[in-house]
Design an enzyme around this catalytic site. Structure first.
Site, mmCIF file in Angstrom:
data_model
loop_
_atom_site.group_PDB
_atom_site.id
_atom_site.type_symbol
_atom_site.label_atom_id
_atom_site.label_comp_id
_atom_site.label_asym_id
_atom_site.label_seq_id
_atom_site.Cartn_x
_atom_site.Cartn_y
_atom_site.Cartn_z
ATOM 1 N N GLU A 176 62.301 -61.654 -72.568
ATOM 2 C CA GLU A 176 63.161 -60.591 -73.338
ATOM 3 C C GLU A 176 62.144 -59.048 -72.995
ATOM 4 O O GLU A 176 61.096 -59.090 -73.691
ATOM 5 C CB GLU A 176 63.090 -60.715 -74.789
ATOM 6 C CG GLU A 176 64.103 -59.700 -75.412
ATOM 7 C CD GLU A 176 63.796 -59.543 -76.874
ATOM 8 O OE1 GLU A 176 64.675 -58.892 -77.395
ATOM 9 O OE2 GLU A 176 62.736 -60.001 -77.399
ATOM 10 N N ASP B 216 64.041 -70.750 -77.708
ATOM 11 C CA ASP B 216 63.442 -69.526 -77.687
ATOM 12 C C ASP B 216 62.093 -69.615 -78.012
ATOM 13 O O ASP B 216 61.918 -70.122 -79.132
ATOM 14 C CB ASP B 216 64.529 -68.881 -78.876
ATOM 15 C CG ASP B 216 64.289 -67.264 -78.838
ATOM 16 O OD1 ASP B 216 63.583 -66.657 -78.602
ATOM 17 O OD2 ASP B 216 65.562 -66.826 -78.907
ATOM 18 N N ASP C 51 60.246 -64.277 -76.371
ATOM 19 C CA ASP C 51 60.550 -63.234 -77.180
ATOM 20 C C ASP C 51 59.640 -62.202 -76.905
ATOM 21 O O ASP C 51 58.534 -62.365 -76.894
ATOM 22 C CB ASP C 51 60.332 -63.782 -78.730
ATOM 23 C CG ASP C 51 60.990 -62.552 -79.707
ATOM 24 O OD1 ASP C 51 62.430 -62.426 -79.736
ATOM 25 O OD2 ASP C 51 60.250 -62.217 -80.589
ATOM 26 N N HIS D 149 72.212 -61.196 -80.125
ATOM 27 C CA HIS D 149 72.056 -61.055 -81.339
ATOM 28 C C HIS D 149 71.364 -59.656 -82.054
ATOM 29 O O HIS D 149 71.335 -59.656 -83.213
ATOM 30 C CB HIS D 149 71.289 -62.386 -81.839
ATOM 31 C CG HIS D 149 70.081 -62.523 -81.313
ATOM 32 N ND1 HIS D 149 69.667 -62.642 -80.146
ATOM 33 C CD2 HIS D 149 68.907 -62.218 -82.117
ATOM 34 C CE1 HIS D 149 68.264 -62.512 -80.047
ATOM 35 N NE2 HIS D 149 68.011 -62.285 -81.205
ATOM 36 N N ASP D 150 70.919 -58.853 -81.116
ATOM 37 C CA ASP D 150 70.008 -57.758 -81.396
ATOM 38 C C ASP D 150 71.253 -56.253 -81.388
ATOM 39 O O ASP D 150 70.814 -55.471 -81.573
ATOM 40 C CB ASP D 150 69.028 -57.566 -80.968
ATOM 41 C CG ASP D 150 68.040 -58.692 -81.296
ATOM 42 O OD1 ASP D 150 67.852 -59.249 -82.328
ATOM 43 O OD2 ASP D 150 67.185 -58.974 -80.118
HETATM 44 C C1 NOJ Z 1 63.449 -59.792 -80.570
HETATM 45 C C2 NOJ Z 1 64.606 -60.690 -81.236
HETATM 46 O O1 NOJ Z 1 65.629 -60.891 -80.143
HETATM 47 C C3 NOJ Z 1 64.838 -60.294 -82.361
HETATM 48 O O2 NOJ Z 1 66.092 -60.946 -83.049
HETATM 49 C C4 NOJ Z 1 63.650 -60.251 -83.312
HETATM 50 O O3 NOJ Z 1 64.150 -59.540 -84.347
HETATM 51 C C5 NOJ Z 1 62.519 -59.482 -82.752
HETATM 52 N N1 NOJ Z 1 62.293 -59.987 -81.259
HETATM 53 C C6 NOJ Z 1 61.341 -60.089 -83.402
HETATM 54 O O4 NOJ Z 1 60.839 -61.331 -82.940
#
Ligand code: NOJ
Length: 529
Positions: A264, A99, A201, A325-326
């Site tokens: 992402e 990541d 990210d 995870h979000d």
């Molecule tokens: C996306 C990530 O998936 C998330 O978990 C994170 O809080 C934010 N970007 C900031 O890096």
């Protein structure tokens, strides 16, 4: 068989390292824990693991606040542990995807500590510093994704710095070539250690409007929504200059051969596909989160799939994601029965699937009482339902009280339904785990599923149906998105239908003549004859 790349044929498995397996009893997962559980990935039948950040970090955002791009946080182990992990993964035929978090660093990163020394600092321009607005307030209306203004005031220098996420996560200034050079070095550090690719990210955030103009209001914003919804992020994200930077990342990877670059990106499909690059010099896979946002109705989903298929540029490769995870977990969003149908959809659509750890067990969203909340977004904007802890609960290896995850106190609660765990499900030939293993094995065995074309079949009501075709092979997928029996009058091939797998794992072999019957919440993969 074909000239597809490993990341096209293969399936990706996301590991959130805090929550996978704790090898030292501190209640938090670690790299050695991942190494010891790689056998689970092999038996599952995935091809690559994407590991969320494990770099040195104050953990304000659980590792997405990086203080050193070229190291391992002691909480997760050492560089030697990483080397052992990647060596073992490669020995087992698994790829490792890291990541990469280039949009922002931790406020404790030495670059930022130097940058905030003052306006004359050599690294001042590595971050985004602006003078206050004439009224002394923030330079513009950009909001933080985690609530409040995205600008933090630094009294010592009288300027604000920009942070799209926490104030502990200052955004880097990617318009500065020195920043680009330093970040390419970080990529090379890990490429030299053998990593097979990166998930980048918030890649669409990297470049911001050069004039720092306000974002326009979002007409869809209303009470009860998080602050980030107040404005449309059209000035603060998705700027055309980002594509040169992505091409530079891609070129950096290309020097090392067959590595994958994943972005992402939360954008509407027509903007999303721009990230393949005009000449496919962008990311290999712009993460496609449409199944996360979509409402679970067959007629909307078939349109969405078609539209996505049409939007992908020639030579671009699709991909699908059900959870990460979000986001809330799929079993929580759809219920256990439809989560099986969703798994069949994910693993039979055209394109690379990404499986979020624990979804192969059907793990629920685990309720976390406010006093145990860990997620900084939940803490900043409590009660709105934005918290990400419920999807980050520990992986379950067995049905013991700590689920075999740790001998200590787990950093988040394990949650209900202890029967959802690897050991119990491995022993049950009809479990969610068994279904995932079966579908992944089928993908490997059938090029039609792994790399074949996609053709929609017109269906009605709650049925979603499509064909996958490669060479002489045609496979037909029919999914019942309802809890009622449904039937589909599909002309049978000369030799009749043969069921390869049902979501119930209890239907195989020749199908009776006549319309195809689907039980409630059932999906099937059919071969001809
Ligand atoms: C996306 C990530 O998936 C998330 O978990 C994170 O809080 C934010 N970007 C900031 O890096």
């Amino acid at each position: 068989m074909d000239d597809s790349a490993w990341w096209q044929r293969g399936a990706i498995y996301q590991i959130y390292p805090r929550s996978f397996f704790d090898s030292n009893g501190d209640g938090i997962g670690d790299l050695d824990g991942i190494r010891r559980k790689l056998g689970h990935l092999v038996e599952l039948g995935v091809d690559a693991a994407w590991i969320s950040p494990f770099f040195p970090s104050p953990m304000a955002d659980f590792g997405y606040d990086v203080a050193d791009y070229c190291g391992v946080d002691p909480l997760f182990g050492t560089l030697a542990d990483f080397d052992a992990l990647i060596a073992e993964a490669h020995r087992l035929g698994l790829r490792i995807i890291l990541d990469f978090v280039p949009n922002h660093t931790s406020d404790q990163h030495p670059w930022f500590l130097e940058s905030r020394q003052g306006r004359e600092s050599a690294k001042r321009d590595w971050y985004i510093w602006r003078d206050p607005a004439p009224d002394g307030g923030p330079p513009n209306n950009w909001m933080s994704n985690f609530g409040g203004s995205a600008w933090a005031f630094d009294a010592a220098s009288g300027q604000y710095y920009y942070h799209a996420f926490l104030r502990e996560q200052p955004d880097l200034n990617w318009r500065n070539p020195a920043v680009q050079d330093a970040m390419m070095e970080a990529l090379r550090f890990w490429l030299e250690r053998g990593v097979d690719g990166f998930r980048v990210d918030v890649i669409w955030h990297l470049v911001k409007d050069a004039l720092f103009r306000d974002n326009p209001p979002n007409p869809g914003y209303g009470p009860g929504q998080p602050d980030i919804n107040r404005f449309q992020q059209i000035r603060s994200t998705d700027q055309p200059e980002v594509f040169d930077i992505i091409a530079r990342m891609r070129a950096t990877l290309a020097a090392y051969g067959d590595r994958v670059l994943i972005g992402e990106i939360y954008l509407p499909v027509e903007r999303l596909v721009a990230y393949y690059g005009e000449r496919l010099e962008g990311v290999h896979l712009p993460f496609n989160f449409q199944l996360i946002a979509a409402s679970w109705h067959a007629r909307g989903l078939d349109e969405m799939i078609d539209e996505y298929e049409r939007a992908i540029p020639e030579g671009g490769w699709p991909n699908w994601v059900l959870g990460n995870h979000d986001q809330k977990r799929i079993a929580g969003r759809l219920g256990a029965a439809q989560a099986r149908v969703a798994a069949m959809l994910l693993l039979t659509l055209r394109g690379t699937p990404t499986i979020y750890y624990g979804d192969e067990l059907g793990l629920p969203n685990v309720p976390v009482p406010p006093e145990l909340a860990q997620d900084p977004w939940e803490k900043n904007e409590p009660g709105l339902g934005v918290g990400r802890d419920p999807a980050r609960a520990p992986m379950r290896w067995n049905d013991s009280p700590r689920a075999g995850f740790t001998t200590g106190t787990p950093w988040l609660p394990i949650g209900p339904q202890p029967e959802l765990n690897v050991a119990t499900e491995a022993a049950d030939p009809r479990s969610m785990l068994a279904l995932h293993r079966r579908l992944l094995a089928l993908r490997r065995a059938h090029p039609a599923l792994a790399v074949g074309g996609y053709e929609r079949i017109e269906a009605e009501g709650d049925l979603l149906a499509y064909r996958r075709r490669e060479g002489g092979e045609v496979l037909t997928v029919v999914l019942n998105l309802s809890a009622r029996e449904e039937s589909l009058d599909l002309p049978a091939p000369a030799g009749g239908w043969r069921c390869l797998v049902s979501t119930g794992l209890d239907r195989e072999g020749p199908e009776p003549a006549g319309p195809l019957r689907l039980r409630p919440d059932e999906g099937v993969v059919l071969a001809e004859g």
